[in-house]
Design an enzyme around this catalytic site. Structure first.
Site, PDB file in Angstrom:
ATOM      1  N   CYS A  16       0.794  -1.275  -0.119  1.00 44.82           N
ATOM      2  CA  CYS A  16      -0.142  -0.048   0.041  1.00 44.82           C
ATOM      3  C   CYS A  16       0.913   1.449   0.000  1.00 44.82           C
ATOM      4  O   CYS A  16       0.879   2.185   0.975  1.00 44.82           O
ATOM      5  CB  CYS A  16      -1.100   0.067   1.203  1.00 44.82           C
ATOM      6  SG  CYS A  16      -2.145  -1.464   1.118  1.00 44.82           S
ATOM      7  N   ASP A  18       2.424   5.084  -1.226  1.00 46.78           N
ATOM      8  CA  ASP A  18       1.786   6.359  -1.469  1.00 46.78           C
ATOM      9  C   ASP A  18       1.694   6.230  -3.204  1.00 46.78           C
ATOM     10  O   ASP A  18       0.666   6.877  -3.563  1.00 46.78           O
ATOM     11  CB  ASP A  18       2.602   7.518  -1.065  1.00 46.78           C
ATOM     12  CG  ASP A  18       2.095   8.755  -1.362  1.00 46.78           C
ATOM     13  OD1 ASP A  18       1.097   9.043  -0.871  1.00 46.78           O
ATOM     14  OD2 ASP A  18       3.084   9.464  -2.109  1.00 46.78           O
ATOM     15  N   ILE A  19       2.510   5.899  -3.820  1.00 52.42           N
ATOM     16  CA  ILE A  19       2.407   5.823  -5.399  1.00 52.42           C
ATOM     17  C   ILE A  19       1.246   5.212  -5.719  1.00 52.42           C
ATOM     18  O   ILE A  19       0.319   5.677  -6.999  1.00 52.42           O
ATOM     19  CB  ILE A  19       3.534   5.418  -6.205  1.00 52.42           C
ATOM     20  CG1 ILE A  19       3.487   5.770  -7.681  1.00 52.42           C
ATOM     21  CG2 ILE A  19       3.837   4.041  -5.800  1.00 52.42           C
ATOM     22  CD1 ILE A  19       3.664   7.339  -8.056  1.00 52.42           C
ATOM     23  N   ALA A  20       0.975   4.210  -5.154  1.00 56.83           N
ATOM     24  CA  ALA A  20      -0.291   3.328  -5.620  1.00 56.83           C
ATOM     25  C   ALA A  20      -1.821   4.273  -5.177  1.00 56.83           C
ATOM     26  O   ALA A  20      -2.824   4.275  -6.145  1.00 56.83           O
ATOM     27  CB  ALA A  20      -0.248   2.160  -5.052  1.00 56.83           C
ATOM     28  N   TRP A  21      -1.655   4.864  -4.063  1.00 60.66           N
ATOM     29  CA  TRP A  21      -2.764   5.620  -3.599  1.00 60.66           C
ATOM     30  C   TRP A  21      -3.131   6.614  -4.585  1.00 60.66           C
ATOM     31  O   TRP A  21      -4.277   6.919  -4.802  1.00 60.66           O
ATOM     32  CB  TRP A  21      -2.679   6.119  -2.171  1.00 60.66           C
ATOM     33  CG  TRP A  21      -3.695   6.833  -1.466  1.00 60.66           C
ATOM     34  CD1 TRP A  21      -3.761   8.291  -1.866  1.00 60.66           C
ATOM     35  CD2 TRP A  21      -4.821   6.365  -0.809  1.00 60.66           C
ATOM     36  NE1 TRP A  21      -4.969   8.631  -0.858  1.00 60.66           N
ATOM     37  CE2 TRP A  21      -5.497   7.682  -0.386  1.00 60.66           C
ATOM     38  CE3 TRP A  21      -5.285   5.122  -0.479  1.00 60.66           C
ATOM     39  CZ2 TRP A  21      -6.686   7.469   0.260  1.00 60.66           C
ATOM     40  CZ3 TRP A  21      -6.616   4.920   0.135  1.00 60.66           C
ATOM     41  CH2 TRP A  21      -7.173   6.208   0.482  1.00 60.66           C
ATOM     42  N   ARG A  22      -1.924   7.318  -4.886  1.00 56.75           N
ATOM     43  CA  ARG A  22      -2.119   8.583  -5.509  1.00 56.75           C
ATOM     44  C   ARG A  22      -2.511   8.642  -6.892  1.00 56.75           C
ATOM     45  O   ARG A  22      -3.227   9.498  -7.580  1.00 56.75           O
ATOM     46  CB  ARG A  22      -0.754   9.624  -5.345  1.00 56.75           C
ATOM     47  CG  ARG A  22      -0.883  10.365  -3.737  1.00 56.75           C
ATOM     48  CD  ARG A  22       0.334  11.300  -3.686  1.00 56.75           C
ATOM     49  NE  ARG A  22       1.537  10.502  -4.115  1.00 56.75           N
ATOM     50  CZ  ARG A  22       2.142  10.947  -5.330  1.00 56.75           C
ATOM     51  NH1 ARG A  22       1.713  11.707  -6.224  1.00 56.75           N
ATOM     52  NH2 ARG A  22       3.318  10.232  -5.473  1.00 56.75           N
ATOM     53  N   ARG A  42       0.994  -5.580   5.090  1.00 61.50           N
ATOM     54  CA  ARG A  42       1.388  -6.248   6.310  1.00 61.50           C
ATOM     55  C   ARG A  42       0.460  -5.889   7.509  1.00 61.50           C
ATOM     56  O   ARG A  42       0.518  -6.244   8.477  1.00 61.50           O
ATOM     57  CB  ARG A  42       2.851  -6.032   6.363  1.00 61.50           C
ATOM     58  CG  ARG A  42       3.720  -7.072   5.690  1.00 61.50           C
ATOM     59  CD  ARG A  42       5.098  -6.630   5.685  1.00 61.50           C
ATOM     60  NE  ARG A  42       5.809  -7.623   4.909  1.00 61.50           N
ATOM     61  CZ  ARG A  42       7.042  -7.596   4.602  1.00 61.50           C
ATOM     62  NH1 ARG A  42       7.704  -6.524   5.049  1.00 61.50           N
ATOM     63  NH2 ARG A  42       7.727  -8.412   3.801  1.00 61.50           N
ATOM     64  N   TYR A  62       1.502 -10.611   2.487  1.00 62.23           N
ATOM     65  CA  TYR A  62       1.603 -10.707   0.993  1.00 62.23           C
ATOM     66  C   TYR A  62       1.673 -12.026   0.435  1.00 62.23           C
ATOM     67  O   TYR A  62       0.825 -12.450  -0.603  1.00 62.23           O
ATOM     68  CB  TYR A  62       3.049  -9.978   0.619  1.00 62.23           C
ATOM     69  CG  TYR A  62       3.172  -8.802   0.907  1.00 62.23           C
ATOM     70  CD1 TYR A  62       2.272  -7.911   1.044  1.00 62.23           C
ATOM     71  CD2 TYR A  62       4.585  -8.494   1.544  1.00 62.23           C
ATOM     72  CE1 TYR A  62       2.507  -6.445   1.587  1.00 62.23           C
ATOM     73  CE2 TYR A  62       4.928  -6.879   1.538  1.00 62.23           C
ATOM     74  CZ  TYR A  62       3.746  -6.143   1.921  1.00 62.23           C
ATOM     75  OH  TYR A  62       4.235  -4.936   2.057  1.00 62.23           O
ATOM     76  N   LYS A 101       9.572   0.881 -10.794  1.00 62.26           N
ATOM     77  CA  LYS A 101      11.057   0.800 -11.119  1.00 62.26           C
ATOM     78  C   LYS A 101      11.674   1.093  -9.714  1.00 62.26           C
ATOM     79  O   LYS A 101      11.297   1.582  -8.884  1.00 62.26           O
ATOM     80  CB  LYS A 101      11.196   2.351 -12.092  1.00 62.26           C
ATOM     81  CG  LYS A 101      10.628   3.345 -11.822  1.00 62.26           C
ATOM     82  CD  LYS A 101      11.237   4.185 -10.389  1.00 62.26           C
ATOM     83  CE  LYS A 101      10.678   5.200  -9.830  1.00 62.26           C
ATOM     84  NZ  LYS A 101      11.324   5.595  -8.436  1.00 62.26           N
TER      85      LYS A 101
END
Length: 330
Positions: A16, A18-22, A42, A62, A101
């Site tokens: 989870c 931050d890049i996934a959320w935003r 986790r 995971y 990346k």
């Protein structure tokens, strides 16, 4: 593919971040060919927070997500130094992988995982999302049309202000510092415009002895014909994502080169003697584009060999830069 009866890709998210959320998950749920079926963390509360917004079921741990039979593919936005372990585990579980990346922290691990994906008939794609933004194709077209003559040099920066204390990037064995996180962008841009086979002329890294990570640095690369690439990166600066191409008759500039919002209209600036031009390009959504590309690769069998070649060239060059760098401790 977007018709009611078209196949859909059932995706899980491993971590989870931050890049996934935003950025990534909003684009993922907007893609009509993707079903977000599970998001794992986790920490149970964090998984629940993400699924409350983006759908799917929350999973604690995971491994439990990878055991899920209704997950076809997994997006991995974990910290950089966790990628190799979890990409391998995900491939061995029979799932396709889109990983943030860098794919791994070394050429050896990257090559091994790409070979594993090939052996198992699975898609493995590294998410250098900026490569999927149309502004770079527009720049390429201008270069091909002779807008600045023959290329004589390249320069690029990706720098950000300091992050809060305890940020994952300051953790040596997890985030790995600024070079892996931010340095890869200008390096990949240099490869994109100058081609593979770049020599490492030199590099200087600023190394923080408290956090034990590289905070910033400068890199000088060159083609076999002597065209230089001057690159900088770091997380102790003002924010800047930029590249410049210098030609025999002019210069071309692009700001917001790596992380433009989907509503942002890029501006290409061209300068020649007694001449200046600005071209406003249409906005584009690089996160939506890379997800659409990944879906097509899984469901339609799009050839990934050119992308894998770029991933390997990047990993090999990153290794050589790190080996050649003069490390200055601060």
């Amino acid at each position: 593919m977007n018709s009611a009866n078209a196949p859909r890709l059932r995706m899980g998210v491993l971590g989870c971040a931050d890049i996934a959320w935003r950025r990534t998950l909003p684009a993922m749920v907007a893609n009509p060919s993707i079903d977000v079926v599970a998001i794992a963390s986790r920490r149970a509360a964090k998984a629940a927070k993400f699924t409350a917004r983006f759908g799917g079921r929350p999973i604690t741990g995971y491994e439990r997500l990878l055991d899920s039979p209704d997950v076809d593919a997994v997006y991995i936005p974990l910290p950089a130094l966790m990628h190799a372990e979890w990409v391998e585990t995900t491939l061995l579980a029979g799932k396709h992988v889109l990983v943030e990346k860098p794919m791994t922290a070394s050429l050896a691990d990257t090559a091994r995982l790409l070979e594993l994906a090939k052996e198992r008939g699975l898609v493995l794609l590294e998410n250098y999302m900026f490569l999927h933004h149309s502004q770079h194709a527009a720049v390429r077209a201008l270069l091909d049309a002779g807008a600045i003559g023959e290329i004589r040099g390249f320069a690029s920066d990706f720098t950000i202000p300091p992050k809060p204390e305890g940020d994952i990037r300051y953790q040596q064995d997890v985030g790995g510092g600024a070079f892996l996180d931010f340095g890869g962008y200008p390096v990949r841009a240099a490869l994109h415009f100058l081609g593979h086979g770049l020599d490492v002329v030199g590099a200087v890294f600023r190394y923080d002895t408290v956090t034990n990570v590289v905070m910033s640095g400068s890199i000088l690369l060159a083609t076999t014909t002597g065209i230089p690439a001057q690159l900088s990166f770091g997380m102790e600066h003002s924010y800047r994502t930029h590249y410049e191409l210098r030609g025999s008759t002019g210069r071309l500039f692009l700001d917001r080169a790596f992380t433009p919002p989907e509503s942002y209209q890029p501006v290409v600036r061209i300068e020649r003697q007694d001449y200046r031009e600005e071209r406003v390009l249409p906005p584009d959504h690089q996160f939506a584009n890379v997800l659409a590309f990944f879906v097509d690769a899984v469901l339609e069998g799009v050839d990934l060999e050119p992308h894998h070649t770029g991933t390997l060239a990047q990993a090999e060059l990153i290794d050589r830069i790190r080996d050649a760098a003069s490390v200055q401790k601060i």
